[in-house]
Design an enzyme around this catalytic site. Structure first.
Site, short mmCIF file in Angstrom:
data_model
loop_
_atom_site.label_atom_id
_atom_site.label_comp_id
_atom_site.label_asym_id
_atom_site.label_seq_id
_atom_site.Cartn_x
_atom_site.Cartn_y
_atom_site.Cartn_z
N LYS A 6 30.75 54.60 61.26
CA LYS A 6 29.31 54.88 61.53
C LYS A 6 28.74 55.92 60.58
O LYS A 6 27.59 55.84 60.17
CB LYS A 6 29.12 55.31 62.98
CG LYS A 6 29.67 56.68 63.32
CD LYS A 6 30.36 56.70 64.63
CE LYS A 6 31.84 56.61 64.31
NZ LYS A 6 32.75 56.59 65.34
N GLY A 55 42.94 64.46 75.96
CA GLY A 55 42.80 63.52 74.84
C GLY A 55 41.43 62.88 74.74
O GLY A 55 41.24 61.92 74.00
N GLU A 82 38.66 65.45 70.30
CA GLU A 82 39.52 65.68 69.14
C GLU A 82 39.87 67.17 69.07
O GLU A 82 39.17 68.01 69.63
CB GLU A 82 38.75 65.36 67.85
CG GLU A 82 38.15 63.99 67.78
CD GLU A 82 39.15 62.94 67.38
OE1 GLU A 82 40.24 63.31 66.91
OE2 GLU A 82 38.84 61.76 67.56
N LYS A 87 25.12 56.96 65.23
CA LYS A 87 25.02 55.69 65.99
C LYS A 87 23.57 55.29 66.23
O LYS A 87 23.20 54.12 66.09
CB LYS A 87 25.79 55.83 67.31
CG LYS A 87 27.30 55.97 67.07
CD LYS A 87 28.03 56.39 68.33
CE LYS A 87 29.52 56.57 68.05
NZ LYS A 87 30.24 57.29 69.12
N1 HSE Z 1 34.12 60.44 69.00
C1 HSE Z 1 33.38 59.37 69.58
C2 HSE Z 1 33.10 59.65 71.03
C3 HSE Z 1 34.04 58.04 69.48
O1 HSE Z 1 33.52 60.68 71.56
O2 HSE Z 1 32.45 58.84 71.65
C4 HSE Z 1 33.98 57.44 68.13
O3 HSE Z 1 32.66 57.21 67.77
#
Ligand code: HSE
Length: 425
Positions: A105, A187, A190, A205
Site C-alpha cells: 500500500k 502480536g 509490530e 489505504k
Molecule cells: N499494520 C496493518 C494493521 C496491517 O495493523 O492493520 C497491514 O496493513
C-alpha cells in the site's frame, strides 16, 4: 485449463501465507476456476527464509532477475514491502512484460501513478486487492461490483493495530501506552508500530480507495493524517457518557463543490453507527453510494491467510484474463484542505472553576460562528482546574482551530483544548 506460472518475491508472513495457501488449495482452484497456479520461484534476499520450502519443483533463489527474465513467468508476486526496491522490482517486471500482484500500500499510495501508467502502456495488470484491508474484497467491490454506482463517501476502520489498541483502552480502562504494550505482547502490533499509530498506514489505504472510488489521482502529500498517539483515556470515557466510541477513521468523501476530503484521524463515532461495533483487530469499510445506498464490509485486514486470499484472488483474475485492477483516472477532484471541512466536534478544556470563564469561552465560540450543542462541567471540589466538555453543531474546522487558539491565549488557560471530530450515524 489455464496454466499460470508465478514467482513469489518476499517470503515473510504474507509470502508464506500465499505459498501455503496455493500449495494446499491448488487442486480446489483448478476445479473451481480452471486455473492451475504453479509456483516456479520463491525468492528472498535472505536465503534462510527459503530453507523450509521442501518442494523440488520450486526454484529457491535470492536473484529476482531470474524470474523477471524467465519467459515462462506470467505473474510476479511482490511481497517485500517498502517503497524503494519494490518500486524497481515492479517497474522492471512490467517492462519485461509481466503482470504484478502486490500487497504494497505504501508504494501504491506514494508512487503508484507512475507504475499504473507503465502497466497501461505495457498492457499489463497490477493486482493490489491485498494492499487494502487484507482479506476484505473492498477494491474488487468498488471496482467491479459497484462499477455502475457512484460512491459518495468511504468511512473505514482500516488499521487493525490501532483498532485493537482503542478497543482495549475503552473496554479495559487502560492508557494508550499500556494498551500498546498489550497489543505488542499479543502480536497485534509490530515491534515498531509507528506507521500504524501515527495514521500513515491508514492514510495509504484511504488514498488508494479514494482514487478508485472517485477515479481521480490523489497526491499522498495532500492526505490529512492524525494518529492515536495523543489520545487520553479521559476523552474515551467522556465520549462513552455522551454515547460515542473513539475510532481511528479513514475518510474519503466527495463534496458538493466537487472537491474530495481525504483524511485520517481519531473520530468519536456514535454508538448507533455500525462502525462503532467493530472491535479489536478487525477492519470495516462503510460505503455510501448513490444507487446501492449504504453498505458495510467487515473482516480481517491483516495476517498471513486473510491477506493471502486477496493475493490469490488477484492471481486467478489475471490468469483468467481479467484486468479489473487497472486504475483509471478520468476525473481530477482537488483535495480539500482540512481547515475547510465541516464537522461536529467534541472539545475538552481544563479551566478554573470561577466566574466569567464560561462566558469568555462561549463568547469566542460565538465570534467564530460555532454553535454549541451540549456542555458539561465536571465539578471537582478539591481541584483548582475542572474539565469543561462541549460538543458543537456542524462547524468549519478552521473556525474551531481559531477558537481554540484564542481561548488558549486567555490568562486562565492551563493548556490547549482537546479537539476530536464527531460522527453521528
Ligand atoms: N499494520 C496493518 C494493521 C496491517 O495493523 O492493520 C497491514 O496493513
Amino acid at each position: 485449463m489455464k496454466n499460470v506460472k508465478i514467482a513469489i518475491i518476499g517470503l515473510g508472513t504474507i509470502g508464506n501465507g500465499v505459498l501455503n495457501l496455493l500449495t494446499k488449495e491448488r487442486e480446489l482452484i483448478k476445479q473451481r476456476q480452471k486455473v492451475d497456479i504453479e509456483i516456479k520461484y520463491a525468492i528472498d534476499k535472505d536465503e534462510n527464509k527459503l530453507n523450509h520450502i521442501t518442494s523440488k519443483d520450486i526454484v529457491k533463489t535470492k536473484d529476482y532477475k531470474l524470474a523477471i527474465n524467465d519467459k515462462e513467468i506470467d505473474i510476479i508476486v511482490e511481497l517485500i514491502g517498502g517503497t524503494n526496491f519494490a518500486y524497481t522490482l515492479i517497474k522492471e517486471s512490467l517492462e519485461n512484460g509481466k503482470n504484478v500482484v502486490t500487497a504494497n500500500k505504501a508504494l501504491l499510495a506514494e508512487k503508484g501513478l507512475d507504475l499504473f501508467k507503465l502497466g497501461e502502456e505495457k498492457g499489463k495488470t497490477i493486482g493490489f486487492e491485498a494492499s487494502v484491508c487484507g482479506g476484505i474484497p473492498i477494491i474488487r467491490t468498488i471496482f467491479d461490483a459497484l462499477a455502475g454506482d457512484k460512491i459518495k463517501g468511504i468511512f473505514g476502520i482500516v488499521n487493525g493495530t490501532t483498532n485493537f489498541i482503542l478497543t482495549k483502552m475503552y473496554e479495559e480502562n487502560i492508557s494508550f501506552h499500556t494498551a500498546l504494550k498489550e497489543a505488542q505482547k499479543l502480536g497485534f502490533a509490530e515491534a515498531d508500530p509507528t506507521l500504524d499509530i501515527n495514521g500513515t498506514d491508514a492514510a495509504h489505504k484511504i488514498a488508494i480507495l479514494g482514487q478508485i472510488a472517485f477515479n481521480s489521482p490523489i497526491d499522498f502529500g495532500c492526505v490529512y493524517i492524525e494518529g492515536i498517539q495523543h489520545i487520553e483515556l479521559e476523552d474515551i470515557k467522556n465520549a462513552d457518557e455522551l454515547g460515542y466510541i473513539l475510532k481511528l477513521l479513514a475518510i474519503a468523501k466527495l463534496d458538493p463543490d466537487n472537491s474530495i476530503e481525504v483524511r485520517v484521524h481519531p473520530c468519536l463515532v456514535s454508538k448507533e453507527n455500525l462502525l462503532a461495533s467493530v472491535r479489536n483487530e478487525y477492519n470495516a469499510v462503510f460505503l455510501e453510494s448513490e444507487y446501492f445506498g449504504n453498505s458495510l464490509y467487515y473482516g480481517k485486514g491483516a495476517g498471513a491467510f486473510p491477506t493471502a486470499t486477496a493475493v490469490v484472488g488477484d492471481i486467478i483474475e489475471i490468469a483468467k484474463g481479467k484486468s479489473h485492477t487497472k486504475l483509471k483516472h478520468i476525473s481530477n477532484h482537488p483535495v480539500k484542505d482540512i481547515g475547510e471541512i465541516e464537522s461536529r466536534y467534541y472539545i475538552r478544556f481544563l479551566v478554573p472553576d470561577k466566574p466569567g470563564v464560561l462566558s469568555k469561552i462561549s463568547g469566542v465560540f460565538a465570534e467564530n460562528n460555532i454553535s454549541i450543542a451540549s456542555l458539561i462541567q465536571k465539578e471537582r471540589s478539591k481541584e483548582k482546574y475542572v474539565p469543561l466538555i462541549l460538543t458543537t453543531h456542524p462547524a468549519r474546522e478552521k473556525n474551531i482551530k481559531n477558537a481554540l487558539d484564542n481561548i488558549e491565549r486567555f490568562d486562565f488557560s492551563k493548556k490547549r483544548g482537546v479537539m476530536i471530530r464527531l460522527i453521528d450515524d
